[in-house]
Write a protein that holds these residues in place. Structure first.
Motif, PDB file in Angstrom:
ATOM      1  N   VAL A  57       0.691  -1.307   0.004  1.00  0.00           N
ATOM      2  CA  VAL A  57       0.010   0.012   0.042  1.00  0.00           C
ATOM      3  C   VAL A  57       0.890   1.229  -0.005  1.00  0.00           C
ATOM      4  O   VAL A  57       1.833   1.253   0.868  1.00  0.00           O
ATOM      5  CB  VAL A  57      -0.932   0.031   1.244  1.00  0.00           C
ATOM      6  CG1 VAL A  57      -1.546   1.347   1.122  1.00  0.00           C
ATOM      7  CG2 VAL A  57      -1.837  -1.018   1.228  1.00  0.00           C
ATOM      8  N   ARG A  58       0.476   2.275  -0.804  1.00  0.00           N
ATOM      9  CA  ARG A  58       1.186   3.589  -1.004  1.00  0.00           C
ATOM     10  C   ARG A  58       0.299   4.428  -1.030  1.00  0.00           C
ATOM     11  O   ARG A  58      -0.315   4.898  -2.085  1.00  0.00           O
ATOM     12  CB  ARG A  58       2.349   3.589  -2.145  1.00  0.00           C
ATOM     13  CG  ARG A  58       3.577   4.483  -2.172  1.00  0.00           C
ATOM     14  CD  ARG A  58       3.147   5.757  -1.707  1.00  0.00           C
ATOM     15  NE  ARG A  58       4.165   6.691  -1.852  1.00  0.00           N
ATOM     16  CZ  ARG A  58       4.418   7.768  -1.024  1.00  0.00           C
ATOM     17  NH1 ARG A  58       3.454   8.007  -0.064  1.00  0.00           N
ATOM     18  NH2 ARG A  58       5.501   8.472  -1.104  1.00  0.00           N
ATOM     19  N   ASN A  59       0.045   5.248   0.270  1.00  0.00           N
ATOM     20  CA  ASN A  59      -0.826   6.532   0.425  1.00  0.00           C
ATOM     21  C   ASN A  59       0.286   7.783   0.234  1.00  0.00           C
ATOM     22  O   ASN A  59       0.969   7.488   1.309  1.00  0.00           O
ATOM     23  CB  ASN A  59      -1.776   6.328   1.361  1.00  0.00           C
ATOM     24  CG  ASN A  59      -2.741   4.971   1.057  1.00  0.00           C
ATOM     25  OD1 ASN A  59      -2.873   4.475  -0.135  1.00  0.00           O
ATOM     26  ND2 ASN A  59      -3.382   4.599   1.960  1.00  0.00           N
ATOM     27  N   GLU A 103       4.497  -1.729  -9.687  1.00  0.00           N
ATOM     28  CA  GLU A 103       5.589  -1.314  -8.945  1.00  0.00           C
ATOM     29  C   GLU A 103       5.721   0.020  -8.557  1.00  0.00           C
ATOM     30  O   GLU A 103       5.533   0.958  -9.355  1.00  0.00           O
ATOM     31  CB  GLU A 103       6.969  -1.783  -9.490  1.00  0.00           C
ATOM     32  CG  GLU A 103       8.024  -1.603  -8.667  1.00  0.00           C
ATOM     33  CD  GLU A 103       9.460  -1.571  -9.278  1.00  0.00           C
ATOM     34  OE1 GLU A 103      10.326  -1.989  -8.532  1.00  0.00           O
ATOM     35  OE2 GLU A 103       9.534  -1.691 -10.476  1.00  0.00           O
ATOM     36  N   CYS A 104       5.957   0.486  -7.192  1.00  0.00           N
ATOM     37  CA  CYS A 104       6.082   1.814  -6.802  1.00  0.00           C
ATOM     38  C   CYS A 104       7.553   2.425  -7.500  1.00  0.00           C
ATOM     39  O   CYS A 104       8.385   1.578  -7.401  1.00  0.00           O
ATOM     40  CB  CYS A 104       6.025   1.780  -5.331  1.00  0.00           C
ATOM     41  SG  CYS A 104       6.304   3.641  -4.772  1.00  0.00           S
ATOM     42  N   ALA A 105       7.526   3.671  -7.824  1.00  0.00           N
ATOM     43  CA  ALA A 105       8.723   3.838  -8.385  1.00  0.00           C
ATOM     44  C   ALA A 105       9.791   4.129  -7.335  1.00  0.00           C
ATOM     45  O   ALA A 105      11.088   4.209  -7.840  1.00  0.00           O
ATOM     46  CB  ALA A 105       8.473   5.357  -9.083  1.00  0.00           C
ATOM     47  N   GLY A 106       9.447   4.182  -6.166  1.00  0.00           N
ATOM     48  CA  GLY A 106      10.203   4.187  -4.899  1.00  0.00           C
ATOM     49  C   GLY A 106      10.772   2.872  -4.475  1.00  0.00           C
ATOM     50  O   GLY A 106      11.656   2.923  -3.710  1.00  0.00           O
ATOM     51  N   GLY A 213       3.532   2.742 -10.593  1.00  0.00           N
ATOM     52  CA  GLY A 213       2.305   2.750  -9.551  1.00  0.00           C
ATOM     53  C   GLY A 213       2.019   4.047  -9.503  1.00  0.00           C
ATOM     54  O   GLY A 213       0.749   4.254  -9.492  1.00  0.00           O
ATOM     55  N   MET A 214       2.608   5.213  -9.614  1.00  0.00           N
ATOM     56  CA  MET A 214       2.136   6.476  -9.497  1.00  0.00           C
ATOM     57  C   MET A 214       1.052   6.899 -10.387  1.00  0.00           C
ATOM     58  O   MET A 214       0.240   7.867 -10.092  1.00  0.00           O
ATOM     59  CB  MET A 214       3.206   7.630  -9.500  1.00  0.00           C
ATOM     60  CG  MET A 214       3.835   8.015 -10.774  1.00  0.00           C
ATOM     61  SD  MET A 214       5.053   7.100 -11.409  1.00  0.00           S
ATOM     62  CE  MET A 214       4.506   6.834 -13.131  1.00  0.00           C
ATOM     63  N   ALA A 215       1.005   6.333 -11.626  1.00  0.00           N
ATOM     64  CA  ALA A 215       0.043   6.520 -12.444  1.00  0.00           C
ATOM     65  C   ALA A 215      -1.358   5.732 -12.335  1.00  0.00           C
ATOM     66  O   ALA A 215      -2.453   6.434 -12.763  1.00  0.00           O
ATOM     67  CB  ALA A 215       0.422   6.234 -13.845  1.00  0.00           C
ATOM     68  N   PRO A 238       8.015  14.749  -7.270  1.00  0.00           N
ATOM     69  CA  PRO A 238       8.649  13.500  -6.840  1.00  0.00           C
ATOM     70  C   PRO A 238       8.813  12.391  -7.974  1.00  0.00           C
ATOM     71  O   PRO A 238       9.936  11.743  -7.876  1.00  0.00           O
ATOM     72  CB  PRO A 238       7.490  12.998  -6.012  1.00  0.00           C
ATOM     73  CG  PRO A 238       6.314  13.717  -6.054  1.00  0.00           C
ATOM     74  CD  PRO A 238       6.721  14.793  -6.847  1.00  0.00           C
ATOM     75  N   TYR A 239       8.084  12.437  -9.011  1.00  0.00           N
ATOM     76  CA  TYR A 239       8.006  11.300 -10.003  1.00  0.00           C
ATOM     77  C   TYR A 239       8.812  11.979 -11.285  1.00  0.00           C
ATOM     78  O   TYR A 239       8.100  11.810 -12.437  1.00  0.00           O
ATOM     79  CB  TYR A 239       6.865  10.552 -10.163  1.00  0.00           C
ATOM     80  CG  TYR A 239       6.038   9.929  -9.022  1.00  0.00           C
ATOM     81  CD1 TYR A 239       6.956   8.966  -8.375  1.00  0.00           C
ATOM     82  CD2 TYR A 239       5.278  10.744  -8.230  1.00  0.00           C
ATOM     83  CE1 TYR A 239       6.394   8.268  -7.386  1.00  0.00           C
ATOM     84  CE2 TYR A 239       4.658  10.204  -7.094  1.00  0.00           C
ATOM     85  CZ  TYR A 239       5.402   8.985  -6.497  1.00  0.00           C
ATOM     86  OH  TYR A 239       4.840   8.403  -5.495  1.00  0.00           O
ATOM     87  N   VAL A 240       9.859  12.382 -11.151  1.00  0.00           N
ATOM     88  CA  VAL A 240      10.824  12.794 -12.269  1.00  0.00           C
ATOM     89  C   VAL A 240      12.324  12.066 -12.186  1.00  0.00           C
ATOM     90  O   VAL A 240      12.606  11.824 -11.089  1.00  0.00           O
ATOM     91  CB  VAL A 240      10.842  14.254 -12.406  1.00  0.00           C
ATOM     92  CG1 VAL A 240       9.609  14.672 -12.949  1.00  0.00           C
ATOM     93  CG2 VAL A 240      11.495  15.174 -11.234  1.00  0.00           C
TER      94      VAL A 240
HETATM   95 MO   LIG Z   1       4.491   4.773  -5.729  1.00  0.00          MO
END
Ligand SMILES: [Mo]
Ligand SMILES: Nc1nc2c(c(=O)[nH]1)N[C@H]1C(S)=C(S)[C@@H](COP(=O)(O)O)O[C@H]1N2
Length: 382
Positions: A57-59, A103-106, A213-215, A238-240
Motif C-alpha cells: 500500500v502506498r498512500n 511497482e512503486c517508483a520508489g 504505480g504513481m499513474a 517527486p516522479y521525475v
Molecule cells: Mo509509488
C-alpha cells in the motif's frame, strides 16, 4: 431489476468497505502509518497473482472513505461532450479483466547510495493482481477528446499537505493520451475478484499497466483531458528523473514505463540453506515487453566482475502481458560458507538489468541487480 454489473458481483452501496486500521493485513510491514505505506517481505511474493493481503500500500495522504451512492466521475477539459457518471452508470459499460503488475517508483530505494529523500522501501513495493473494470477509452470516447489532446489527468479524492508545499494538495497524475486510449488501461473497481479495499482505491481507481504505480490513481473522481504537459506537483516534483548536472530550473523527464527488473523471492536475505542442490526462485518483469531471459549467479561476497558466472534459469508459466514472469534456477553449493546470489533479467527489446542502476536525486526506478546473501551450512534451517 438486477443490473449486469450486480450480477457480476459488483458491490451495492451497502457493501462499502469500512477501511480503517482493521483493514491492514498482518502480512504487511508498516513503513509509515499516516499516511499508510506498507510492504510484504519479498519471500511472500512468489505467486503468479499476489493475494490482496500481501499487496503493498502506498498512500500519500490519509485514505478517503468514499460513499458508493454519492460517488461520481467527472470527465472534462479538452473534450467535445463533458459529462459525469455515477457508479451504477459506470458498471453498465462493457468490462475487461487485466492482470497487471504495479511497482512503486520508489521500490528498492533503501538500497540506493547515497540515500535520497522518500519512503525507504525494501523490495516489496511491487505486486501483480487481477484487475477488473471498464476500459478508460470507453469513457473518453463518449466525451470525445478534441484534436490536440495530449494527456489525461486523473484526480484522486485524497488531499493533504507536503512539507515543502505551501498549499493543500490533491493527488493527481497524468498519462499520455495514447496510453489512456490503450484497451488495457482501466477504470478498475475490482482487485483479485473482490471490490477494491479502501487502501487500494475504493470505489474506482485507474490501472495503467506497464507504468510505475504513481499513474494508477486511486479514489478517482475526475478525468481532465489537456492539450499540454500536466504541471501538477506529483507529476513535476517527486516522479521525475533528476541526475547530477541537470539544470535546477526547467522541465524534468517524467517517470513513466517500468524498467526491466528481477527479484529473488526464495531464499530470503540471510537464509541458511543446506549444502547440495537448491532451487532459487523469483519474478521478473519489464514495462517494455516480455522477459527474454533471467540469469543467476552464485558468487563470493565481493567478486571481481570477471569472476561472475551467469547461469540461465527456466521461465515458468505463460508469459503474461503486463504481469511478472516467474523463474527458477538450480544451484549446487557443496561447500559450507557465505555466498551471494545475484539475478538479472533481459527483456525482448534487449533492455538488461544493470549491476548498479544510475543514481538519481529522487531515488526512483531503481533496478540494480538484486543481491541476496545466503549461508550454506549443515543443521536445522534457521
Ligand atoms: Mo509509488
Ligand atoms: N489518489 C491516489 N492515488 C495513488 C496514490 C495516492 O497516494 N493517491 N499513490 C500512487 C502510488 S505512488 C502507487 S505506487 C500506487 C500504489 O497502489 P496500491 O497502494 O494499491 O499498491 O498508487 C498510486 N495511486
Amino acid at each position: 431489476m438486477i443490473s449486469p454489473g450486480r450480477s457480476a458481483g459488483i458491490p451495492g452501496p451497502s457493501e462499502t468497505p469500512s477501511g480503517g486500521p482493521e483493514e491492514l493485513s498482518k502480512e504487511l510491514g508498516v513503513l509509515t502509518r499516516d499516511p499508510l505505506c506498507a510492504e510484504p517481505a519479498l519471500t511472500l511474493l512468489g505467486d503468479p497473482i499476489t493475494p490482496t493481503p500481501r499487496f503493498f500500500v502506498r498512500n500519500h495522504f490519509p485514505a478517503p472513505k468514499l460513499d458508493l451512492a454519492s460517488w461520481r466521475l467527472v470527465i472534462d477539459g479538452a473534450v467535445e461532450r463533458p459529462f459525469s457518471l455515477s457508479y451504477e452508470e459506470l458498471v453498465r459499460i462493457p468490462r475487461r479483466e487485466v492482470v497487471a503488475l504495479l511497482e512503486c517508483a520508489g521500490n528498492s530505494r533503501s538500497g540506493v547510495n547515497p540515500p535520497t529523500e522518500g519512503v525507504r522501501w525494501s523490495h516489496g513495493a511491487v505486486g501483480t493482481a487481477q484487475w477488473s473494470g471498464v476500459p478508460l477509452a470507453s469513457v473518453l470516447e463518449r466525451a470525445g477528446p478534441k484534436s490536440g489532446a495530449k494527456e489525461v489527468v486523473f484526480e484522486g479524492a485524497d488531499r493533504g499537505w507536503e512539507p515543502t508545499v505551501p498549499e493543500e494538495l490533491q493527488y493527481a497524475m497524468s498519462i499520455s493520451i495514447e496510453k489512456a486510449m490503450h484497451e488495457d488501461t482501466l477504470l478498475a473497481d475490482r482487485m483479485n475478484a473482490a471490490p477494491l479495499s479502501v487502501n487500494h482505491g475504493f470505489p474506482v481507481r485507474a490501472i495503467v499497466p506497464d507504468w510505475y504505480g504513481m499513474a494508477s490513481v486511486k479514489w478517482v473522481t475526475r478525468l481532465t483531458v489537456i492539450d499540454h504537459a500536466f504541471q501538477g506537483h506529483f507529476r513535476t516534483q517527486p516522479y521525475v528523473y533528476i541526475h547530477e548536472g541537470d539544470p535546477v530550473e526547467g522541465p524534468k523527464t517524467p517517470v513513466t514505463v517500468q524498467r526491466v527488473k528481477s527479484l529473488i523471492t526464495w531464499p530470503g536475505e540471510g537464509e541458511a540453506i543446506p549444502p547440495g542442490r537448491c532451487t532459487v526462485r523469483g519474478v521478473a518483469w519489464s514495462g517494455h515487453g516480455a522477459i527474454a531471459r533471467v540469469e543467476l549467479s552464485v558468487g563470493p561476497v565481493d567478486p571481481a566482475p570477471s569472476q561472475e558466472t551467469w547461469l540461465p534459469t527456466r521461465l515458468t508459466g505463460d508469459p503474461p502481458l503486463h504481469g511478472w514472469t516467474r523463474w527458477e534456477g538450480e544451484i549446487d553449493l557443496t561447500r559450507p560458507g557465505y555466498y551471494v546470489l545475484r539475478v538479472r533479467a533481459t527483456d525482448v527489446r534487449g533492455n538488461a538489468q544493470p549491476m548498479l542502476s544510475q543514481w538519481n536525486f529522487r531515488g526512483v526506478a531503481t533496478n540494480s541487480v538484486h543481491q541476496v546473501p545466503v549461508i550454506v551450512r549443515d543443521g536445522p534451517p534457521s
